[in-house]
Design an enzyme around this catalytic site. Structure first.
Site, PDB file in Angstrom:
ATOM      1  N   ARG A   3       0.820  -1.218   0.000  1.00 47.21           N
ATOM      2  CA  ARG A   3       0.000   0.000   0.000  1.00 47.21           C
ATOM      3  C   ARG A   3       0.854   1.268   0.000  1.00 47.21           C
ATOM      4  NH1 ARG A   3      -5.598  -0.094   2.732  1.00 47.21           N
ATOM      5  NH2 ARG A   3      -4.726   1.669   3.828  1.00 47.21           N
ATOM      6  N   ARG A  17       0.832  12.824  -9.644  1.00 43.40           N
ATOM      7  CA  ARG A  17       0.664  14.265  -9.437  1.00 43.40           C
ATOM      8  C   ARG A  17       1.909  15.037  -9.867  1.00 43.40           C
ATOM      9  NH1 ARG A  17      -3.988  14.282  -9.925  1.00 43.40           N
ATOM     10  NH2 ARG A  17      -5.486  14.445  -8.240  1.00 43.40           N
ATOM     11  N   HIS A  39       1.698  15.484 -13.439  1.00 45.47           N
ATOM     12  CA  HIS A  39       0.748  16.548 -13.751  1.00 45.47           C
ATOM     13  C   HIS A  39       1.384  17.928 -13.600  1.00 45.47           C
ATOM     14  CE1 HIS A  39      -2.779  13.664 -12.693  1.00 45.47           C
ATOM     15  NE2 HIS A  39      -2.460  13.583 -13.979  1.00 45.47           N
ATOM     16  N   SER A  96       8.475   0.552   7.706  1.00 43.92           N
ATOM     17  CA  SER A  96       9.502  -0.122   8.507  1.00 43.92           C
ATOM     18  C   SER A  96      10.907   0.355   8.171  1.00 43.92           C
ATOM     19  CB  SER A  96       9.438  -1.632   8.283  1.00 43.92           C
ATOM     20  OG  SER A  96       9.879  -1.977   6.970  1.00 43.92           O
ATOM     21  N   SER A 114      -2.175   0.870   8.227  1.00 49.32           N
ATOM     22  CA  SER A 114      -3.126   1.782   7.576  1.00 49.32           C
ATOM     23  C   SER A 114      -2.903   3.234   7.953  1.00 49.32           C
ATOM     24  CB  SER A 114      -4.569   1.377   7.903  1.00 49.32           C
ATOM     25  OG  SER A 114      -4.903   0.156   7.295  1.00 49.32           O
TER      26      SER A 114
END
Length: 185
Positions: free
Chosen positions: A46, A57, A60, A88, A149
């Site tokens: 993730r 971005r 962009h 980690s 998360s």
């Protein structure tokens, strides 16, 4: 708890962690992005997805930004920047990338929970993000969320804040960025 109550708790956690990020570390990263010829990003899982969104971005904004490992990624050179996103700081594949980048003479930046990690110690620029690693036993931050998360969400928001700061420094507007947005229809 209802779904919306969980959402409110996540936002509360993010408010707590984002206030702990050190401004001069973030500014050093922004300045390095400005001064680098090409920017390469890498992360696993993730964290890697957050790095990919940041790369998009930057594209962009007109920067030469690439995700390490993609088929269209050019080679890293001495005047380039490698940004590693790793909670980690010990992910083996990322440690290997950092060592290779250092051998080439490129600048290495890490965004991590653990500046004292292998990747952190090898980095020229370190931004410590508060968060909880996958192994909760190693964390001083309490979270209701699973695994890493909280770090990953903070990472995404931090990268978006870097974009805004870059835009401010370079006097870049959102409408100018939109001209580089995919438009194949």
């Amino acid at each position: 708890m209802q779904t919306t109550e969980y959402l409110a708790e996540i936002i509360k956690e993010l408010n707590q962690t984002t206030g702990l990020i050190v401004d001069h570390e973030a500014e050093k990263l922004v300045d390095s992005i400005i001064n680098s010829k090409k920017i390469f990003l890498a992360g696993a899982g993730r964290s890697g997805f957050m790095a990919k969104s940041f790369t998009m971005r930057m594209m962009h904004m007109g920067l030469d930004a690439y995700v390490v490992g993609e088929t269209v990624t050019p080679n890293l050179k001495e005047e380039d920047l490698l940004i590693i996103a790793s909670g980690s700081g010990e992910t083996k594949s990322l440690v290997s990338m950092v060592q290779k980048a250092k051998d080439i003479g490129a600048t290495v930046a890490s965004v991590t929970i653990f500046p004292e990690s292998t990747i952190g110690k090898a980095s020229d620029i370190i931004v410590k993000l508060p968060g909880s690693p996958k192994d909760k036993e190693q964390s001083q931050y309490k979270t209701i969320q699973p695994m890493a998360s909280l770090f990953e969400q903070t990472l995404l928001l931090f990268f978006d804040a870097i974009i805004l700061r870059y835009m401010e420094k370079k006097e870049l507007s959102s409408s100018k960025m939109f001209t580089r947005h995919a438009n194949l229809e």
